[in-house]
Design a protein around this motif. Structure first.
Motif, PDB file in Angstrom:
ATOM      1  N   THR A 167       0.845  -1.178   0.000  1.00 13.18           N
ATOM      2  CA  THR A 167       0.000   0.000   0.000  1.00 13.18           C
ATOM      3  C   THR A 167       0.883   1.230   0.000  1.00 13.18           C
ATOM      4  O   THR A 167       1.934   1.244   0.645  1.00 13.18           O
ATOM      5  N   ILE A 168       0.477   2.255  -0.746  1.00 19.01           N
ATOM      6  CA  ILE A 168       1.273   3.478  -0.795  1.00 19.01           C
ATOM      7  C   ILE A 168       0.383   4.669  -0.470  1.00 19.01           C
ATOM      8  O   ILE A 168      -0.715   4.801  -1.017  1.00 19.01           O
ATOM      9  N   LEU A 169       0.873   5.472   0.450  1.00 18.44           N
ATOM     10  CA  LEU A 169       0.227   6.747   0.718  1.00 18.44           C
ATOM     11  C   LEU A 169       1.215   7.820   0.298  1.00 18.44           C
ATOM     12  O   LEU A 169       2.357   7.820   0.751  1.00 18.44           O
ATOM     13  N   MET A 170       0.783   8.701  -0.627  1.00 22.18           N
ATOM     14  CA  MET A 170       1.742   9.691  -1.101  1.00 22.18           C
ATOM     15  C   MET A 170       1.170  11.100  -1.084  1.00 22.18           C
ATOM     16  O   MET A 170      -0.013  11.322  -1.356  1.00 22.18           O
ATOM     17  N   VAL A 171       2.047  12.042  -0.724  1.00 24.66           N
ATOM     18  CA  VAL A 171       1.729  13.447  -0.909  1.00 24.66           C
ATOM     19  C   VAL A 171       2.244  13.803  -2.289  1.00 24.66           C
ATOM     20  O   VAL A 171       3.369  13.449  -2.643  1.00 24.66           O
ATOM     21  N   GLU A 172       1.420  14.435  -3.103  1.00 23.56           N
ATOM     22  CA  GLU A 172       1.898  14.738  -4.448  1.00 23.56           C
ATOM     23  C   GLU A 172       1.259  16.017  -4.957  1.00 23.56           C
ATOM     24  O   GLU A 172       0.057  16.234  -4.816  1.00 23.56           O
ATOM     25  N   HIS A 173       2.077  16.866  -5.547  1.00 24.54           N
ATOM     26  CA  HIS A 173       1.588  18.116  -6.120  1.00 24.54           C
ATOM     27  C   HIS A 173       1.213  17.953  -7.591  1.00 24.54           C
ATOM     28  O   HIS A 173       0.349  18.636  -8.102  1.00 24.54           O
ATOM     29  N   ASN A 174       1.928  17.063  -8.238  1.00 23.82           N
ATOM     30  CA  ASN A 174       1.768  16.924  -9.675  1.00 23.82           C
ATOM     31  C   ASN A 174       0.492  16.138  -9.989  1.00 23.82           C
ATOM     32  O   ASN A 174       0.421  14.927  -9.811  1.00 23.82           O
ATOM     33  N   LEU A 175      -0.539  16.852 -10.469  1.00 20.75           N
ATOM     34  CA  LEU A 175      -1.847  16.210 -10.640  1.00 20.75           C
ATOM     35  C   LEU A 175      -1.837  15.190 -11.774  1.00 20.75           C
ATOM     36  O   LEU A 175      -2.628  14.255 -11.775  1.00 20.75           O
ATOM     37  N   HIS A 176      -0.943  15.375 -12.709  1.00 21.47           N
ATOM     38  CA  HIS A 176      -0.797  14.390 -13.771  1.00 21.47           C
ATOM     39  C   HIS A 176      -0.406  13.041 -13.158  1.00 21.47           C
ATOM     40  O   HIS A 176      -0.969  11.996 -13.501  1.00 21.47           O
ATOM     41  N   VAL A 177       0.550  13.090 -12.250  1.00 27.67           N
ATOM     42  CA  VAL A 177       0.990  11.870 -11.572  1.00 27.67           C
ATOM     43  C   VAL A 177      -0.151  11.290 -10.735  1.00 27.67           C
ATOM     44  O   VAL A 177      -0.413  10.085 -10.757  1.00 27.67           O
ATOM     45  N   VAL A 178      -0.862  12.173 -10.024  1.00 27.35           N
ATOM     46  CA  VAL A 178      -1.961  11.715  -9.172  1.00 27.35           C
ATOM     47  C   VAL A 178      -3.028  11.023 -10.007  1.00 27.35           C
ATOM     48  O   VAL A 178      -3.495   9.934  -9.667  1.00 27.35           O
ATOM     49  N   SER A 179      -3.387  11.643 -11.132  1.00 24.42           N
ATOM     50  CA  SER A 179      -4.454  11.071 -11.963  1.00 24.42           C
ATOM     51  C   SER A 179      -4.036   9.709 -12.516  1.00 24.42           C
ATOM     52  O   SER A 179      -4.839   8.815 -12.685  1.00 24.42           O
ATOM     53  N   LYS A 180      -2.751   9.582 -12.777  1.00 22.68           N
ATOM     54  CA  LYS A 180      -2.248   8.358 -13.358  1.00 22.68           C
ATOM     55  C   LYS A 180      -2.158   7.227 -12.332  1.00 22.68           C
ATOM     56  O   LYS A 180      -2.386   6.058 -12.647  1.00 22.68           O
ATOM     57  N   LEU A 181      -1.808   7.581 -11.102  1.00 18.82           N
ATOM     58  CA  LEU A 181      -1.477   6.535 -10.129  1.00 18.82           C
ATOM     59  C   LEU A 181      -2.556   6.251  -9.092  1.00 18.82           C
ATOM     60  O   LEU A 181      -2.769   5.109  -8.711  1.00 18.82           O
ATOM     61  N   ALA A 182      -3.216   7.315  -8.630  1.00 16.61           N
ATOM     62  CA  ALA A 182      -3.961   7.164  -7.376  1.00 16.61           C
ATOM     63  C   ALA A 182      -5.283   6.423  -7.558  1.00 16.61           C
ATOM     64  O   ALA A 182      -6.050   6.702  -8.474  1.00 16.61           O
ATOM     65  N   ASP A 183      -5.547   5.472  -6.659  1.00 13.11           N
ATOM     66  CA  ASP A 183      -6.841   4.817  -6.596  1.00 13.11           C
ATOM     67  C   ASP A 183      -7.814   5.657  -5.790  1.00 13.11           C
ATOM     68  O   ASP A 183      -9.013   5.631  -6.009  1.00 13.11           O
ATOM     69  N   GLN A 184      -7.281   6.347  -4.831  1.00  5.58           N
ATOM     70  CA  GLN A 184      -8.106   7.109  -3.903  1.00  5.58           C
ATOM     71  C   GLN A 184      -7.373   8.411  -3.581  1.00  5.58           C
ATOM     72  O   GLN A 184      -6.153   8.420  -3.437  1.00  5.58           O
ATOM     73  N   ILE A 185      -8.127   9.488  -3.480  1.00  5.77           N
ATOM     74  CA  ILE A 185      -7.510  10.790  -3.209  1.00  5.77           C
ATOM     75  C   ILE A 185      -8.199  11.435  -2.028  1.00  5.77           C
ATOM     76  O   ILE A 185      -9.431  11.401  -1.919  1.00  5.77           O
ATOM     77  N   THR A 186      -7.380  11.987  -1.145  1.00 10.24           N
ATOM     78  CA  THR A 186      -7.929  12.780  -0.050  1.00 10.24           C
ATOM     79  C   THR A 186      -7.426  14.202  -0.233  1.00 10.24           C
ATOM     80  O   THR A 186      -6.226  14.413  -0.413  1.00 10.24           O
ATOM     81  N   VAL A 187      -8.348  15.167  -0.211  1.00 12.42           N
ATOM     82  CA  VAL A 187      -7.951  16.560  -0.377  1.00 12.42           C
ATOM     83  C   VAL A 187      -7.970  17.240   0.990  1.00 12.42           C
ATOM     84  O   VAL A 187      -8.980  17.227   1.682  1.00 12.42           O
ATOM     85  N   LEU A 188      -6.832  17.803   1.341  1.00 13.53           N
ATOM     86  CA  LEU A 188      -6.747  18.546   2.600  1.00 13.53           C
ATOM     87  C   LEU A 188      -6.789  20.036   2.316  1.00 13.53           C
ATOM     88  O   LEU A 188      -6.251  20.515   1.311  1.00 13.53           O
ATOM     89  N   GLN A 189      -7.458  20.753   3.200  1.00 12.51           N
ATOM     90  CA  GLN A 189      -7.405  22.203   3.138  1.00 12.51           C
ATOM     91  C   GLN A 189      -7.391  22.747   4.551  1.00 12.51           C
ATOM     92  O   GLN A 189      -8.224  22.373   5.377  1.00 12.51           O
TER      93      GLN A 189
END
Lengths: 260, 308
Positions: free
Chosen positions: A203-225
């Motif tokens: 399992t991988i939990l990653m912080v990532e700024h690059n949305l291209h990478v996120v869209s390509k890799l992530a199964d699940q996204i949590t948005v923090l604000q």
């Protein structure tokens, strides 16, 4: 609850971190599903890295609980959490610059040998780990650089080395803090593919700024604000959310252009 | 340590040196070289700047001196006892100090060392301001008379080699690999599952023990244990020796110690003796500004640049 604990590798319950007069992490309930690549995104200062530091106890939470495979690890120390199988990377590439590339990986392999306090033995007793270390380096495309001094590697290769070192511990859960930060296009793709490759069986939990990478890799996204969870879901769901667009996407688009 | 021709040549040099040079001077160099090498284990290979290492040198000296004067033990046991005392003190001080980092680590070690300085100043067994004078060198294993300077020299040389070997081995051991990893990136070492403070602590104890061994030996050589050896000036001097010779190198502390001891010996005889601290200060400044890697470090750079 028993169903939960097998579905989720990592869970936080009402996690809060307050610094003097300001709440960096505000009541975060994060659930990381087994086998997923889970991305944590959000604008600068949203508390992503703070969450990472809390999960690995580089910071102590003000309140709340952290569960790993259903066990409460809130009060464990950083090194003990790592030994349990939660291994993190850092925003700035975390390598040992004046050790050789091979030695970087070997230091990680060495711990399980049980000879790490043996100051009276010659380091050649570690040579039996060399094959495994080269194997790991090969898996990230660094086998040819085994004897190089790490400081001489390019930035992208340092990040790849960091992933190889993390893999040496065979972590069940890898926490990657902005693995593609500060990279050119080509390196970004190399590292993204690498993450995809190593995500098998873990399992991988990653912080990532690059949305291209996120869209390509992530199964699940949590948005923090501002320290709190704004929304969660797949890339399609999250990116369609008008609040996310407002809080994040506009800013991020500019940033990723700058980074490129 | 690989047994290379270079090392054999150095040992050979050490064996014939007293035929050419004054043995007491050589013994002084060896004692300080061991002290600086022990200190360098912490500074150069773990990245910890202890500013109170004199306390271990002095503790070794006092314990050995006291035992040699008041009990009939043989010198090798006296040195072992001094080394053990320094190791125990190092275990306690290290436990407290490794919890802090950077300048705070330096401050904690300085404060703890000063604490012991005042204990040694007041305690009845140390002789206060006078120190322990006329410490007998005794007979090694009960039958080798150490009052003979040549015998004493070879004994000191053997101790030095043993201590130097242990430091070298520690640096090139599985443990040493972890130490270097901690020096390079402590947070990363933690995230790989190492309890870094435990590793720092073991290194601290080894360093303190060997510093104590240097102090014990020095007390036998000069037949004197005094407050000079526990004073913070001494803690500063070992920093200077290590930086001048080249921290993080194996031979740097030796070269630094030999250089400083030679300069001190040379100056103390002549008219410049009163200016010794000023001259040391200038050397320190030049070292920090002009050649930060130290003598050995700079030589290694030149070799690397031209021959590889």
């Amino acid at each position: 609850m028993s169903a939960d604990s097998s579905d989720y590798v990592l869970e936080t319950q009402n996690l809060i971190k307050e610094f003097k007069g300001f709440t960096a992490v505000d009541d975060v309930n994060l659930k990381v599903q087994r086998g997923h690549i889970h991305a944590l995104i959000g604008p600068n200062g949203a508390g992503k890295t703070t969450v990472f530091n809390l999960l690995t106890k580089f910071l102590t939470p003000t309140s709340g609980r952290i569960l790993y495979n259903g066990d409460d690890i809130t009060s464990m120390k950083s090194a003990a959490i790592a030994r349990k199988g939660v291994v993190r990377s850092f925003q700035i590439s975390a390598v040992f610059p004046h050790l050789s590339v091979l030695e970087n990986v070997r230091v990680a392999l060495q711990r399980k040998e049980g000879n790490s306090f043996h100051f009276w033995r010659h380091e050649s007793v570690l040579d039996n780990l060399n094959d495994r270390a080269v194997e790991l380096l090969d898996s990230v495309g660094l086998a040819d650089f085994a004897d190089a001094t790490t400081v001489d590697l390019s930035y992208g290769r340092k990040r790849a080395l960091e992933i190889a070192t993390t893999l040496a511990l065979e972590p069940e859960l890898m926490l990657l803090d902005e693995p593609t930060q500060g990279m050119g296009h080509e390196d970004v793709d190399v590292v993204a593919n690498l993450i995809k490759k190593v995500s098998k069986d873990r399992t991988i939990l990653m912080v990532e700024h690059n949305l291209h990478v996120v869209s390509k890799l992530a199964d699940q996204i949590t948005v923090l604000q501002r320290g709190a969870i704004l929304t969660e879901g797949t890339y399609e769901k999250v990116s369609a959310d008008p609040r996310v667009k407002e809080a994040y996407l506009g800013v991020a688009a500019d940033e990723s252009e700058e980074a490129a | 340590m690989k047994i290379s021709k270079f090392n054999i040549a150095l040992v050979g040099l050490g064996l014939v040196a007293p035929l050419v040079l004054y043995p007491v001077f050589l013994m002084k160099v060896l004692c300080f070289a061991l002290f600086a090498s022990a200190f360098n284990l912490l500074l150069g290979f773990v990245g910890l700047l202890s500013f109170g290492h004199a306390v271990f040198l002095g503790t070794g000296g006092y314990i050995t001196g006291y035992l040699m004067m008041n009990t009939g033990i043989t010198p090798e046991l006296g040195i072992l006892a001094g080394t053990a005392a320094a190791a125990i003190l190092g275990a306690v001080y290290g436990k407290l100090a490794v919890k802090r980092e950077g300048i705070y680590f330096a401050m904690v070690t300085l404060a703890l060392a000063q604490l012991m300085f005042f204990v040694y100043l007041q305690a009845p067994f140390t002789g206060g301001e006078d120190g322990l004078q006329g410490v007998p060198r005794g007979e090694l294993f009960g039958f080798i008379d150490l009052s003979d300077n040549m015998n004493m020299y070879y004994f000191v040389f053997a101790i030095f080699l043993a201590g130097f070997w242990l430091i070298n081995r520690t640096v090139h051991s599985p443990f040493g690999q972890v130490l270097k990893a901690i020096r390079e990136n402590e947070a990363r070492a933690t995230s790989l599952g190492y309890n870094v403070n435990d590793y720092k602590w073991v290194a601290f104890v080894i360093s303190a023990a060997l510093a104590g061994m240097a102090g014990s030996t020095k007390t036998l050589v000069f037949q004197l244990a005094s407050l000079t050896d526990v004073h913070w000036h001494m803690s500063g001097e070992v920093v200077l020796m290590t930086l001048l010779g080249g921290m993080g190198t194996i031979f740097g502390p030796f070269v630094g110690a030999a250089t400083i001891v030679s300069i001190q010996n040379f100056l103390s005889g002549g008219e410049l003796g009163n200016y010794i601290h000023i001259i040391m200060g200038i050397i320190f400044i030049v070292c920090v500004l002009a050649f930060r890697s130290g003598i050995v470090g700079e030589i290694q750079k030149v070799i690397k640049r031209n021959f590889s």
